[in-house]
Write a protein that holds these residues in place. Structure first.
Motif, PDB file in Angstrom:
ATOM      1  N   ILE A  79       0.860  -1.175   0.000  1.00  0.00           N
ATOM      2  CA  ILE A  79       0.000   0.000   0.000  1.00  0.00           C
ATOM      3  C   ILE A  79       0.900   1.229   0.000  1.00  0.00           C
ATOM      4  CG2 ILE A  79      -1.692   1.270   1.415  1.00  0.00           C
ATOM      5  CD1 ILE A  79      -2.445  -1.714   2.427  1.00  0.00           C
ATOM      6  N   GLY A  80       0.527   2.244  -0.749  1.00  0.00           N
ATOM      7  CA  GLY A  80       1.361   3.441  -0.794  1.00  0.00           C
ATOM      8  C   GLY A  80       0.528   4.701  -0.751  1.00  0.00           C
ATOM      9  N   GLU A  81       1.009   5.703  -0.025  1.00  0.00           N
ATOM     10  CA  GLU A  81       0.376   7.029  -0.070  1.00  0.00           C
ATOM     11  C   GLU A  81       1.405   8.087   0.276  1.00  0.00           C
ATOM     12  OE1 GLU A  81      -2.737   7.881   2.716  1.00  0.00           O
ATOM     13  OE2 GLU A  81      -1.904   6.600   4.265  1.00  0.00           O
ATOM     14  N   GLY A  82       1.162   9.295  -0.231  1.00  0.00           N
ATOM     15  CA  GLY A  82       2.126  10.381  -0.093  1.00  0.00           C
ATOM     16  C   GLY A  82       2.327  10.979  -1.477  1.00  0.00           C
ATOM     17  N   ALA A  83       3.189  11.960  -1.582  1.00  0.00           N
ATOM     18  CA  ALA A  83       3.494  12.511  -2.903  1.00  0.00           C
ATOM     19  C   ALA A  83       4.758  11.823  -3.402  1.00  0.00           C
ATOM     20  CB  ALA A  83       3.643  14.027  -2.833  1.00  0.00           C
ATOM     21  N   ASN A  84       5.931  12.325  -3.006  1.00  0.00           N
ATOM     22  CA  ASN A  84       7.167  11.640  -3.398  1.00  0.00           C
ATOM     23  C   ASN A  84       7.186  10.195  -2.927  1.00  0.00           C
ATOM     24  OD1 ASN A  84       8.397  13.843  -4.652  1.00  0.00           O
ATOM     25  ND2 ASN A  84       9.034  14.687  -2.689  1.00  0.00           N
ATOM     26  N   SER A 122       2.434  -1.043   4.345  1.00  0.00           N
ATOM     27  CA  SER A 122       2.047   0.263   3.833  1.00  0.00           C
ATOM     28  C   SER A 122       3.227   1.212   3.966  1.00  0.00           C
ATOM     29  CB  SER A 122       0.858   0.799   4.629  1.00  0.00           C
ATOM     30  OG  SER A 122       0.532   2.100   4.195  1.00  0.00           O
ATOM     31  N   VAL A 123       3.566   1.884   2.865  1.00  0.00           N
ATOM     32  CA  VAL A 123       4.644   2.872   2.910  1.00  0.00           C
ATOM     33  C   VAL A 123       4.009   4.241   2.691  1.00  0.00           C
ATOM     34  CG1 VAL A 123       6.851   3.611   1.970  1.00  0.00           C
ATOM     35  CG2 VAL A 123       6.271   1.176   2.037  1.00  0.00           C
ATOM     36  N   SER A 124       4.145   5.091   3.716  1.00  0.00           N
ATOM     37  CA  SER A 124       3.372   6.329   3.748  1.00  0.00           C
ATOM     38  C   SER A 124       4.281   7.531   3.978  1.00  0.00           C
ATOM     39  CB  SER A 124       2.371   6.214   4.913  1.00  0.00           C
ATOM     40  OG  SER A 124       1.640   7.406   5.050  1.00  0.00           O
ATOM     41  N   GLY A 125       3.922   8.657   3.369  1.00  0.00           N
ATOM     42  CA  GLY A 125       4.596   9.902   3.703  1.00  0.00           C
ATOM     43  C   GLY A 125       4.182  10.357   5.097  1.00  0.00           C
ATOM     44  N   ASP A 126       4.912  11.295   5.671  1.00  0.00           N
ATOM     45  CA  ASP A 126       4.571  11.738   7.028  1.00  0.00           C
ATOM     46  C   ASP A 126       3.308  12.593   7.041  1.00  0.00           C
ATOM     47  OD1 ASP A 126       6.295  13.605   5.678  1.00  0.00           O
ATOM     48  OD2 ASP A 126       6.550  14.702   7.553  1.00  0.00           O
ATOM     49  N   SER A 127       3.046  13.297   5.951  1.00  0.00           N
ATOM     50  CA  SER A 127       1.760  13.985   5.869  1.00  0.00           C
ATOM     51  C   SER A 127       0.645  12.966   5.702  1.00  0.00           C
ATOM     52  CB  SER A 127       1.749  14.971   4.694  1.00  0.00           C
ATOM     53  OG  SER A 127       0.434  15.403   4.426  1.00  0.00           O
ATOM     54  N   ALA A 128       0.817  12.043   4.780  1.00  0.00           N
ATOM     55  CA  ALA A 128      -0.237  11.067   4.471  1.00  0.00           C
ATOM     56  C   ALA A 128      -0.661  10.276   5.705  1.00  0.00           C
ATOM     57  CB  ALA A 128       0.238  10.127   3.372  1.00  0.00           C
ATOM     58  N   ILE A 129       0.296   9.872   6.531  1.00  0.00           N
ATOM     59  CA  ILE A 129      -0.059   9.034   7.691  1.00  0.00           C
ATOM     60  C   ILE A 129      -0.932   9.811   8.676  1.00  0.00           C
ATOM     61  CG2 ILE A 129       1.964   9.535   9.172  1.00  0.00           C
ATOM     62  CD1 ILE A 129       0.403   6.058   8.648  1.00  0.00           C
ATOM     63  N   GLY A 130      -0.810  11.133   8.643  1.00  0.00           N
ATOM     64  CA  GLY A 130      -1.556  11.944   9.601  1.00  0.00           C
ATOM     65  C   GLY A 130      -3.060  11.942   9.385  1.00  0.00           C
ATOM     66  N   PHE A 131      -3.481  11.722   8.132  1.00  0.00           N
ATOM     67  CA  PHE A 131      -4.915  11.840   7.842  1.00  0.00           C
ATOM     68  C   PHE A 131      -5.742  10.796   8.591  1.00  0.00           C
ATOM     69  CE2 PHE A 131      -3.034  14.219   4.480  1.00  0.00           C
ATOM     70  CZ  PHE A 131      -3.985  15.113   4.036  1.00  0.00           C
ATOM     71  N   LEU A 134       7.964   7.418   5.657  1.00  0.00           N
ATOM     72  CA  LEU A 134       9.153   8.125   5.159  1.00  0.00           C
ATOM     73  C   LEU A 134       8.969   9.588   5.546  1.00  0.00           C
ATOM     74  CD1 LEU A 134       9.857   6.366   1.752  1.00  0.00           C
ATOM     75  CD2 LEU A 134      10.646   5.795   4.058  1.00  0.00           C
ATOM     76  N   ASN A 135       9.740   9.969   6.549  1.00  0.00           N
ATOM     77  CA  ASN A 135       9.447  11.189   7.307  1.00  0.00           C
ATOM     78  C   ASN A 135      10.416  12.322   6.943  1.00  0.00           C
ATOM     79  OD1 ASN A 135       8.832  13.065   9.227  1.00  0.00           O
ATOM     80  ND2 ASN A 135       8.923  11.637  10.958  1.00  0.00           N
ATOM     81  N   ASN A 136       9.994  13.125   5.963  1.00  0.00           N
ATOM     82  CA  ASN A 136      10.828  14.270   5.566  1.00  0.00           C
ATOM     83  C   ASN A 136      10.344  15.572   6.197  1.00  0.00           C
ATOM     84  OD1 ASN A 136       8.520  14.626   4.141  1.00  0.00           O
ATOM     85  ND2 ASN A 136       9.459  14.715   2.120  1.00  0.00           N
ATOM     86  N   GLY A 137       9.403  15.464   7.130  1.00  0.00           N
ATOM     87  CA  GLY A 137       8.964  16.651   7.867  1.00  0.00           C
ATOM     88  C   GLY A 137       8.123  17.606   7.043  1.00  0.00           C
ATOM     89  N   GLY A 138       7.330  17.070   6.125  1.00  0.00           N
ATOM     90  CA  GLY A 138       6.457  17.978   5.390  1.00  0.00           C
ATOM     91  C   GLY A 138       5.759  17.363   4.207  1.00  0.00           C
ATOM     92  N   ILE A 139       4.908  18.158   3.602  1.00  0.00           N
ATOM     93  CA  ILE A 139       4.136  17.775   2.423  1.00  0.00           C
ATOM     94  C   ILE A 139       5.052  17.951   1.220  1.00  0.00           C
ATOM     95  CG2 ILE A 139       2.141  18.395   1.003  1.00  0.00           C
ATOM     96  CD1 ILE A 139       0.785  19.411   3.598  1.00  0.00           C
ATOM     97  N   GLY A 140       5.613  16.840   0.765  1.00  0.00           N
ATOM     98  CA  GLY A 140       6.579  16.895  -0.324  1.00  0.00           C
ATOM     99  C   GLY A 140       7.950  17.372   0.129  1.00  0.00           C
ATOM    100  N   GLY A 141       8.123  17.623   1.391  1.00  0.00           N
ATOM    101  CA  GLY A 141       9.426  18.060   1.911  1.00  0.00           C
ATOM    102  C   GLY A 141       9.250  19.095   3.001  1.00  0.00           C
TER     103      GLY A 141
END
Ligand SMILES: Cc1ncc(C[n+]2csc(CCOP(=O)(O)OP(=O)(O)O)c2C)c(N)n1
Ligand SMILES: [Mg+2]
Length: 551
Positions: free
Chosen positions: A385-390, A437-446, A466-473
């Motif tokens: 499962i994947g969510e996030g931008a990058n 599931s591989v999720s961005g740090d923004s995506a996991i918040g929803f 994958l925690n880059n501290g933001g939406i797309g960075g």
């Protein structure tokens, strides 16, 4: 004479129609439906937000072939469930939203949580209706199930007022409904099958695009036979991944842009020329591209680019027809063409471009280095499962799928927050498969609170953030005297501790050299686990020829 109430009749009707899973949140007036569902043997998963429940229902629908049910309270519950209806409509996945409603005799009076529910659900649904008599519940459930899976799959809505849920009738007054059979498999006209093969034979630079429609129709055997027989290069859509093995030598995944841009004949197999495929238009596609299109919905033919050949029908049935027709042809696409050579060259150049990022062991890490360990760790039979931008976009290229229907992501609607609901659905439908599931740090918040759901239901899903501290960075450091920029989230936020708070296991990784061991420990743990990987705030994709969201 024995009596039956609306709640029990609803549960029995769903069960009769092959609905195995119900996701929801109870409250006025739907509690009795959830209890009745459990009594008849439907698996009920209580969740923390109706959005996630509605995402889970549609993923269960896609994975099982029968719609998942989502049960929500009146008013705000239905409003939250709309998120899932909209996503299901865009992804063409089957689900039934069952909304509780205020009692019919209070209509228009300002009842508790009163809302115009059928009206607001209807734009997202193939069928939306209020149930007005207890004895007609089986009729409406049959219609909702049939509409959700026949033709192009999608969402349906049933409105269940309080007085219908609690209303009792004599059992013999129930209007029984027939059980909906699996969708009939429609075939294409033989002349169109021949035309399609003629068009492919005439191509210099052919390309097959395999979409999730083929996954839905369970066409993987036929598609694999077709590709082996014709030797045509193919590209998977994001969720069509796995219908063909991503590691197949004829996959052009590593040279996607080039293949799309240069192909002269494209066979769209259960895929759409929407934004994900850049509408099939220049500059991303050849201006003169010829399209052979297979779709279950006739009205989808020629969307954005006119189709030269239309194959309207069921994916499995129609590719079966093509395979049969190929028995009386000699043709296959030759191995040593300039087209193959150009794709191989482009793939090698792309691989070379990302290799330095894969090899980069600096701290904090980048996407490609993280995905190196993640993809080596992923079991072959996992649901991914994947969510996030990058995170999602790079994940599509870096995590391969071997088999069909094992990839779920934000899809055509780009909905952030689907991941946890999809995890829940995948875990209940596939208890024997690892769920990752591989999720961005923004995506996991929803939908992060669904971590409580997976812990409570002991669903051993593995989540990587994958925690880059933001939406797309993000940014390296918070400005001292200014508010954080809009895209920025907390640097190094401990999503792993959220998982621990509910009884799961959490890992926090700052140095990529520790990543693989943490992933292994997460997989070995007999319960839900979250691996929170700190990424460099400016980690990015390889340089793109075209911009974000269009590339
Ligand atoms: C429901 C919803 N709200 C907002 C957005 C806009 N949006 C697109 S991607 C994204 C999050 C991207 O950040 P992250 O998940 O951290 O992934 P990253 O690109 O940083 O790896 C957001 C908020 C969306 N797609 N869906
Ligand atoms: Mg992020």
């Amino acid at each position: 004479m024995s009596k039956i109430n609306g709640a029990t009749l609803m549960a029995q009707s769903l069960k009769q129609q092959g609905v195995q899973y119900m996701f929801g949140i109870v409250g006025f007036p739907v509690g009795p439906i959830a209890e009745a569902a459990q009594k008849v043997g439907i698996r009920y998963i209580g969740m923390r937000n109706e959005q996630s429940a509605s995402y889970a229902a549609q993923a269960a629908g896609y994975l099982t072939g029968r719609p998942g049910a989502c049960l929500v309270v009146s008013g705000p519950g239905v409003v939250h469930g709309l998120a899932g209806l909209a996503n299901a409509q865009q992804n063409c996945w089957p689900m039934i939203l069952i909304g509780g409603a205020s009692a019919t005799h209070q209509n228009g009076m300002g009842a508790f949580q009163e809302e115009r529910q059928v009206q607001i659900a209807a734009p997202f649904c193939k069928f939306a209706h209020a149930v007005e008599h207890v004895h007609r519940i089986p009729f409406y459930v049959e219609m909702a199930v049939r509409n959700s899976i026949y033709g192009r799959p999608g969402a349906t809505y049933l409105d269940m007022p309080d007085d219908i849920i609690l209303g009792e009738i004599d059992e013999e007054k129930v209007h029984a409904a027939a059980t909906v059979a699996d969708p009939p498999r429609m075939q294409a006209m033989q002349e169109d099958v021949d035309k399609a093969l003629n068009a492919l034979e005439s191509a210099e630079r052919p390309l097959v695009i395999v979409g999730k429609g083929m996954g839905w129709s369970r066409a993987e055997d036929e598609v694999r036979a077709f590709i082996e027989r014709t030797q045509l290069p193919f590209l998977a859509s994001p969720m069509g991944k796995g219908v063909m093995d991503d590691s197949h030598p004829l996959s052009v995944g590593a040279a996607r842009s080039h293949a799309l841009q240069e192909a002269d004949v494209i066979f769209l197999m259960g895929a759409r020329l929407n934004w994900i495929m850049h509408f099939g238009l220049p500059p991303r596609f050849n201006k003169k591209v010829r399209i052979v299109q297979l779709d279950i919905a006739p009205e989808a033919i020629s969307q954005n680019v006119p189709a030269e050949v239309a194959l309207v029908g069921d994916g499995k049935a129609v590719v079966g027809q093509l395979n049969k027709a190929l028995e009386s042809r000699q043709w296959f696409y030759p191995k040593d063409t300039p087209w193959h050579a150009a794709i191989a060259q482009k793939s090698a150049a792309n691989a070379k471009q990302i290799q330095p990022m894969i090899d980069d062991n600096s701290t904090p890490t980048n996407y490609y280095r993280a995905f190196k360990d993640i993809s080596a760790w992923l079991p072959e039979n996992a649901v991914i499962i994947g969510e996030g931008a990058n995170t999602m976009d790079i994940g599509r290229t870096q995590m391969p799928n071997r088999n069909a229907r094992l990839r779920l992501d934000a899809g055509s609607y780009g909905t952030m927050g689907i991941g946890m609901g999809f995890c829940v659905a995948a875990a209940v439908v596939h208890p024997d498969r690892p769920i990752v599931s591989v999720s961005g740090d923004s995506a996991i918040g929803f939908s992060g609170m669904e971590m409580e759901t997976v812990c409570r239901h002991r669903l051993p899903v593995k989540i990587v953030v994958l925690n880059n501290g933001g939406i797309g960075g993000g940014i390296a450091e918070f400005p001292k005297n200014e508010p954080p920029p809009p895209r920025v989230l907390t640097i190094g936020a401990r999503y792993d501790k959220m998982m621990e708070a509910f009884g799961g296991k959490g890992f926090y990784i700052e140095d990529p050299k520790d990543l693989r061991a943490a992933l292994d420990a997460a997989m070995a743990f007999d319960g839900p686990a979250l691996v929170n990987v700190r990424l460099h705030h400016a980690a990015g994709r390889k340089p793109q020829q075209f911009g974000w969201h269009t590339s």
